[in-house]
Structure formats: structure tokens, C-alpha cells
Design an enzyme around this catalytic site. Sequence first.
Site, PDB file in Angstrom:
ATOM      1  N   HIS A 360      42.870  46.560  38.239  1.00 26.08           N
ATOM      2  CA  HIS A 360      43.053  45.161  37.812  1.00 26.08           C
ATOM      3  C   HIS A 360      43.318  45.010  36.325  1.00 26.08           C
ATOM      4  CE1 HIS A 360      41.545  43.296  41.623  1.00 26.08           C
ATOM      5  NE2 HIS A 360      40.881  44.448  41.710  1.00 26.08           N
ATOM      6  N   LYS A 551      40.346  29.411  32.400  1.00 24.29           N
ATOM      7  CA  LYS A 551      40.207  30.852  32.636  1.00 24.29           C
ATOM      8  C   LYS A 551      39.160  31.383  31.661  1.00 24.29           C
ATOM      9  CE  LYS A 551      44.696  31.029  31.704  1.00 24.29           C
ATOM     10  NZ  LYS A 551      45.170  31.715  32.892  1.00 24.29           N
ATOM     11  N   ARG A 552      38.697  32.640  31.860  1.00 24.06           N
ATOM     12  CA  ARG A 552      37.789  33.242  30.892  1.00 24.06           C
ATOM     13  C   ARG A 552      38.395  33.165  29.486  1.00 24.06           C
ATOM     14  NH1 ARG A 552      33.698  36.542  32.786  1.00 24.06           N
ATOM     15  NH2 ARG A 552      32.996  36.237  30.672  1.00 24.06           N
ATOM     16  N   LYS A 557      44.413  36.245  26.557  1.00 26.32           N
ATOM     17  CA  LYS A 557      44.877  35.067  27.302  1.00 26.32           C
ATOM     18  C   LYS A 557      45.417  33.979  26.357  1.00 26.32           C
ATOM     19  CE  LYS A 557      41.584  35.917  31.113  1.00 26.32           C
ATOM     20  NZ  LYS A 557      42.363  35.989  32.366  1.00 26.32           N
ATOM     21  N   THR A 659      45.401  34.512  38.973  1.00 21.55           N
ATOM     22  CA  THR A 659      45.387  33.828  40.266  1.00 21.55           C
ATOM     23  C   THR A 659      45.229  32.332  40.055  1.00 21.55           C
ATOM     24  OG1 THR A 659      43.050  34.446  40.373  1.00 21.55           O
ATOM     25  CG2 THR A 659      44.576  35.708  41.733  1.00 21.55           C
ATOM     26  N   LYS A 663      46.811  28.912  41.927  1.00 21.04           N
ATOM     27  CA  LYS A 663      46.047  27.732  42.367  1.00 21.04           C
ATOM     28  C   LYS A 663      46.661  26.464  41.789  1.00 21.04           C
ATOM     29  CE  LYS A 663      42.152  30.795  42.424  1.00 21.04           C
ATOM     30  NZ  LYS A 663      41.167  31.455  41.558  1.00 21.04           N
TER      31      LYS A 663
HETATM   32  C1  26Q Z   1      32.891  46.534  33.657  1.00 21.28           C
HETATM   33  C2  26Q Z   1      31.911  47.375  33.167  1.00 21.28           C
HETATM   34  C3  26Q Z   1      30.691  46.860  32.722  1.00 21.28           C
HETATM   35  C4  26Q Z   1      30.461  45.496  32.822  1.00 21.28           C
HETATM   36  C5  26Q Z   1      31.450  44.656  33.329  1.00 21.28           C
HETATM   37  C6  26Q Z   1      32.666  45.180  33.735  1.00 21.28           C
HETATM   38  C7  26Q Z   1      33.737  44.294  34.254  1.00 21.28           C
HETATM   39  C8  26Q Z   1      33.424  43.181  35.033  1.00 21.28           C
HETATM   40  C9  26Q Z   1      34.426  42.356  35.486  1.00 21.28           C
HETATM   41  C10 26Q Z   1      35.059  44.538  33.968  1.00 21.28           C
HETATM   42  C11 26Q Z   1      36.066  43.692  34.440  1.00 21.28           C
HETATM   43  C12 26Q Z   1      35.752  42.587  35.208  1.00 21.28           C
HETATM   44  C13 26Q Z   1      36.752  41.651  35.719  1.00 21.28           C
HETATM   45  C14 26Q Z   1      38.045  41.792  35.639  1.00 21.28           C
HETATM   46  C15 26Q Z   1      38.983  40.779  36.152  1.00 21.28           C
HETATM   47  O1  26Q Z   1      38.585  39.710  36.583  1.00 21.28           O
HETATM   48  N1  26Q Z   1      40.290  41.071  36.160  1.00 21.28           N
HETATM   49  C16 26Q Z   1      41.279  40.132  36.671  1.00 21.28           C
HETATM   50  O2  26Q Z   1      41.509  40.424  38.039  1.00 21.28           O
HETATM   51  C17 26Q Z   1      42.331  39.436  38.639  1.00 21.28           C
HETATM   52  C18 26Q Z   1      42.431  39.764  40.119  1.00 21.28           C
HETATM   53  O3  26Q Z   1      43.253  40.858  40.334  1.00 21.28           O
HETATM   54  C19 26Q Z   1      43.688  39.385  37.976  1.00 21.28           C
HETATM   55  O4  26Q Z   1      44.407  38.311  38.527  1.00 21.28           O
HETATM   56  C20 26Q Z   1      43.542  39.193  36.467  1.00 21.28           C
HETATM   57  O5  26Q Z   1      44.823  39.304  35.846  1.00 21.28           O
HETATM   58  C21 26Q Z   1      42.589  40.234  35.898  1.00 21.28           C
HETATM   59  O6  26Q Z   1      42.361  39.978  34.531  1.00 21.28           O
END
Ligand code: 26Q
Length: 818
Positions: A360, A551-552, A557, A659, A663
Site C-alpha cells: 500500500h 484524509k489523514r 497529501k 479511496t 467515495k
Molecule cells: C506500521 C508500523 C507501525 C505502526 C503503524 C504502521 C502503519 C499503520 C497503518 C503503517 C501504515 C498504515 C496505513 C497505511 C494506509 O492507510 N495506506 C493507504 O492505503 C490505502 C488503501 O490501499 C490507499 O488507498 C492509500 O493510498 C494508502 O496511503
Amino acid sequence: MTSVDLEFEQLNSTVDALRRSISNRLMYGVGKDAVTAQPRDWLHAAELAVRDRLVARWMKTTRQQYEQDVKRVYYLSMEFLIGRTFTNALLALGIHDEVRDALAGLGIDLNTLENLEPDAALGNGGLGRLAACFLDSMATVGIPGFGYGIRYEYGMFRQTIVDGNQVETPDYWLRAGNPWEFPRPEVNYVIHFGGSTVRHGDRTEWIDTEHVNAMAYDTVIPGFATTATNTLRLWSARATDEFDLSAFNQGDYRRSVEAKNTSEHVSRLLYPDDSTQAGRELRLRQEYFFVSATMQDLIRRYQRTHTHFGRLAEKVAVHLNDTHPVLAIPELMRLLVDTHHLPWDKAWKLVQQMFSYTNHTLMPEALETWDVEMLSRLLPRHLEIIFDINADFLKQVGEKFGRDVDLIRRISLVDEYGQRRVRMAHLAIVASHTVNGVSKLHSQLMTQNIFADFARMYPDRFTNVTNGITPRRWLSQASPKLSSLIDERLGPRWRTDLFELGRLREWRDDPEFSKAFHDAKFASKVRLAARAKLETGAIIDPNALFDLQVKRIHEYKRQLLNILHVIVRYNRIREAPEKAWTPRVVMFAGKAASAYKMAKTIIKLINDVAEKVNNDPLIGDRLKVGFIPNYGVSVAELIIPAADLSQQISMAGTEASGTGNMKLALNGALTIGTLDGANIEICDAVGRENMFIFGHSTEEIDALRATGYRPRRIYEENPELKLALDQIRLGHFSPDQPHRFYDIFHTLVDWGDHYMVLADFESFDKAQADVDAKFLDKEAWTRSAIENVAGMGIFSSDRTIAEYAKHIWHVEPLSVTS
Ligand code: 26Q
């Protein structure tokens, strides 16, 4: 086990029957009567009445899966951002109106109850919400899929804004109980940590470990308009009995309870994505805890109907939602080899036939790695297994490419630069039969950049499956008005065949339809304006252009690009208030990881700018700026339908898919966006003339970097941009603390502007001018909005899941007989 025929009641769903069920559930389930019941009690009673109607279907699906000995998908994810379940279940069962009437007969308003339900916010953002959309689609399409994850006691923090700053408060979402889950105390596995390994001949034993139990909680996942119903199984940590015994023996009651408590920390809280690796040991424990329980559960379920492991890969597909569950690979190897005594090669072959992995992110710094020293302390046996996998792998690399030391160093599962670390993505790729990205661009860049060596090593392993979203939640549920308009023209089938929306093009020039469409959108804008007034006192005009970036909060972004443009617009309006400005309400929403300082400063800047702009009498209704607190699934359902403009403005090559972009377009918003992630495919689907595309492409960004990017030059040459940046630097928006945004200024102007905000500013400004002009032409705008909705068929997560099922998991939908 006995098997008597149970004489349970078949529940029907007439208004009368529902009213009786709700009354029964209030009395016997919640323990209240109509006199003492609070709104929350009514919600609980209604939820239980609805849940009862799901359970019979659920049992039946589970039984049929078992009888047909189907291949099952195990979808492993550290995050499931489900949001609320009540309304979703009502719509899935097709009893929304009946329950509304049943409650009305009891003097209760359904809508009030719906808004009392807490969100299940067991995720950070896109990745977690994708998992939730996938569960909905797997159930609806009939794929026998299980979600597996962690039952965090504290989900995503709640965000409030105090003096313009983000303040986090814990989200104890289980406070009032969770009627959608069934505790399964009998489904319980021991999870080991620490200790060491000993060899006995060719066998290895993992000894002297500490233990914690993983206990299952099952949540029903109803399919829409089908009896097919799936399960989300979440693990909760429980201290093992030994804790109690040893405590008893030692007589140190207080210390033993403390130790018990500590061992249960592992499922306590969701880790925020700080994008800079926190490397916390507890996070590693969480990852192992949940995959170990899941792999044990997988084996136990398989063994119920099979005597040997020969057909394991025919019956089971395991999917890794990013690398977070990647320890499932060495864990399954350990179980097969050490516990079940399979030869290594046989076990490895099975593993490779079972696993697939979705990536991702393209940003190398966001790829997960774990310190070898920490792994050896916590999971010594798994580290050995990883080293063995690596040795075999590097041998193959050598056979294919000869002795190329640099290649070996780059591709190894172990990063040997500085402190040794295991690269989890490399492990995932080596063990998986298929690796996919989440949009066409992302999948292409993945094989060109971060995984280029692997793409040479395994050219057939990489593929693309573009993300999707469930139309049940994101249109049917979020936007009832627009949905019933679509129903009037198309009937209800679009909910399960989103390509049906294409037929809306028939009416794109029909003034009557156009007006009805505009009115439906307007109703959502009025709904949002009313909520804003209620909650913050802010008065916003629903006739203005509603411009959303939700978004975050992340530098890539580029919320900064948006707010910079707001400042430029503000200065322009002040210069010439008499001009015909297109009235706009610019809204931001999103959370910043609590450790991410720059993201928090960006929130403060947005709020400081809002304060100044909104209180400037010269500006009036021409421009309003708002930060909507606590963005999450339920807030998204409220605000996305109200958007006219969707900001998807990441630097090209950084947003894997997005995503939210889908939406918003599905709800008739027009996108202003870069050629990044799924924006490109949205553009193909709805037509470039119905979007506002701007900015450098990935190739142009590479070229600009290669020739030397000088943001200061842009700053010096564009007077309007310079003014806005100087205002930020000199405290125009923060007179109480003039240096507050010093870092933001220098990040953009002097420290390299890593995400090329200034490079894209001019082109963004032009696109914004097109937006303003087009919005004044109501017919043209609405026509494009209709084209957006009509083109969204391909972005249903049902299509995404069908592709995973066919090309990756090789599973078929279950034939459910009623
Ligand atoms: C990793 C290690 C330690 C703590 C937290 C994490 C961690 C947690 C969540 C790393 C990444 C995430 C989330 C990533 C994320 O949401 N990515 C998004 O995924 C979507 C679905 O595929 C995409 O549409 C987005 O582009 C992408 O940013």
C-alpha cells in the site's frame, strides 16, 4: 457434542413482529422497561432484535461452507475500520423502514438511535477502511472469506480541536458493550514469546517462553440482499491460567495481578501510523500475537475435515493486508515443521501456494523493518526460520544472476547497513505467489522502483488490483436522497451491480433530472450546514461551493498546497472585494498521528487561517474555512455527500491509490487532482473534461528533481505566493506567536520542499480558476457531477473482490441455498 433439533423461532420482519422483538429484547436482553429505558437501551434492544435476524443466516452460511468443503480466504489485517453497524445491517436485511416504523410505534425515533452508536474505529485510514469494504463485498459476492485482526480496546483516538490544536482522547469504544460481537471463550490459543531454541537432531524446539492466551470474538458480516454472511474474528489477549496459579503459590497477590494485567496489554490499543517507524516492541508483539492465533485457528479448522496437509493450499488462501501480518509466514512454517513435523521443503511449497500480499505504499521510508536484535529476543525461532528462508532465497538469486554483491545486499531479507533489520516486504514477496499494488500507477511504479530487483527475479509474481469501495455504505447509506433519485430511474440493482450507474448518462441533459440531482446534492449540503451550526455555531451557506479535503494529515497529501491557495484567495478578495467571487466553503478534516509534529502544525495553521478569514468583515460569505473535527467513518458519511469539489492533490507518485477520491466522485463531487494513484483511473472512467487535473506527472517530477529543484526561486518569482508565504513566516495568522509557522515556511522555501508544493502551485491555481468559473454555470457543473456518478461502476469493491477471487485467491462464490 449432541445434535438435537433446536426448536428456535423463525423470526419474521413485519413491523408488528419487529416491535414485539424489540420489546422482548429490551425486557429480557437489556433488563429495562419502557419507563426506565434510556435512548441507549433502546438502541441496544433494537440492535439485538436485528442481530437475531442475522444469526440464522450466519449459521446456515457457516454450515454450508463446511459441507461444501469450500476453499476459504483468510484476510489478515491489523486494521478494520468498520464504523457503525446498525444502519448497515438494516439495509443489508432490507428492513430499514420496518424497523423505523416499529420504533415509531414505541415512540422512538430511529435516526436518533442510529447516531448514538459508537464507531468501531479499529484502523487509521485508507488501509483499514479498505479491509472493511472488502468484508462487505466478500459477504455480498458470496466469497467464503474470514477477516482476522485484533480486538483493540482502544481504537483510533478521538480528535478535538482546542485553540486550533489537535487534542487526542482515548477511544474506549466498548464502554457500553458491543452487541455485534460474540465472545468465543472456547476458541483460545496459547501465544509464546521470548525464550530460546534447542535442536534435537533435525528437530527444533522453542523453550522457556512466556505465554499469553488469544481469545476469539466473532462479528457477523452480513452480505447485502443475500443470505450469505461472513465472520470477522478478532483476537483479545488474556493472561494464561499459570499466572493465577503461580500467584497463588507465591502469595504475592498484588504483583501477580499486575503481571496478568501487563500480559493483556498486547490487544489494548491501535498503533497510529506515524509513518516514521516507531519500532515499538509492543507493536511487534501485537503483530505476532494475532498471526499466531490466526495460523493456529487455520490449521485447527483444516484438520477438522482433513487427515493430512496435502490439500492445505487447495483449501486455504491467506492474504496479507500490507506487511503488518507478515510474521504469519514464519509462524506457519514453524507450526508445520516443528509442531506437525512436515519436511521443510514441503511446508515451504505449501506456504508459497497459500500466501499473497498487497502493498500500500511507495515511500521507501514507510516500508516496515524490524530490528534483528529485538526479533531474536522476542521470537528467536522465527528469526532462525527467516534466516533459513533468506539463505535459500539468496542462493536462488545467485543462480539466476550470478555473483552480484550489490544486488544481494539490496534484495536480501536482512538489511545489513548499520543495525541489522529484517525487511518485512521482502519476506512477503519471497513467500507469496502474487503481490499486488492498489492502482495501475502504483503497481507499475512498484515494479520500477521499490521492488525492481524482485520484479526481475520473479517477473510473473506482480500484478495490479485497483482498490474499490462499497456502494452500500458510501452511496446507499450515506446519501439516501441521491440514492432514491437513482432508484427512481434505475431501480435498486445498482447496489450490487454498480455498472448500472452508467445508464444515468441517458438523462445527463434532461433538465428535470438535472434539477432533481442538484436538489438531492443540495439536501446533503443543508444537512451538513445544519450539523455545523448545531455543533459549532458556524453559519455556512449551502449555496456556496463546498470544497472538501478529507484524509489523514500528511505532508505528501499536501494539505499545505490547499491552505496556501486559500491564503492567496483571501488576499485577492481583500484586494478586490467587489469582483464576482464564486462563494466557497473550504473544509478540511483528518487526524494527525500524535507523534507527527509537522502534521499537527499544519492543523494549527489551517485553524489560524480559518480564524482570520472567517472573522474578516471584508470577506463575508465569499470565503469560509473550516476544520471539521474527529474525521472517521461516520463523519465521512455525513460530509462526503455534501461535497461539490474533492481535493486529491498529493504529489504524483506518492498516493498509492486513495479511496476517498472514489467515495467523493460516487457522491457527485468533481475532483481537483494530480495524476496520482487511482485519480488517473477515475479520470479514464469519468472523462478529463469532468475533472480538474493539474500538476507535475511522476515523470515530470523525476525530471525536475534530476535537474535541480529550487523552490526559493518560485517563491521569489511569484509575488502572490511570496506574500502568502511571508504572511505564514511573519505571524500574520499567528500574531500571538509570530514564529509558530517558521518550520512550515522553511520546509517549503529553503529545505527542499520535498513534496513539491511550490512547483505545483501555479498549475493548481489555474485549475482552481476553472473550478470557480464552472461552478457559476450550474447546468455544466451538474452535468459533470452526473458524469462522475455514472462513471464509477468500476470502483465498486465488488469488482475488486471479484478480481482478487479469480486471479489471486482462486476461490469461487459459495452457492447458498435458502
Ligand atoms: C506500521 C508500523 C507501525 C505502526 C503503524 C504502521 C502503519 C499503520 C497503518 C503503517 C501504515 C498504515 C496505513 C497505511 C494506509 O492507510 N495506506 C493507504 O492505503 C490505502 C488503501 O490501499 C490507499 O488507498 C492509500 O493510498 C494508502 O496511503
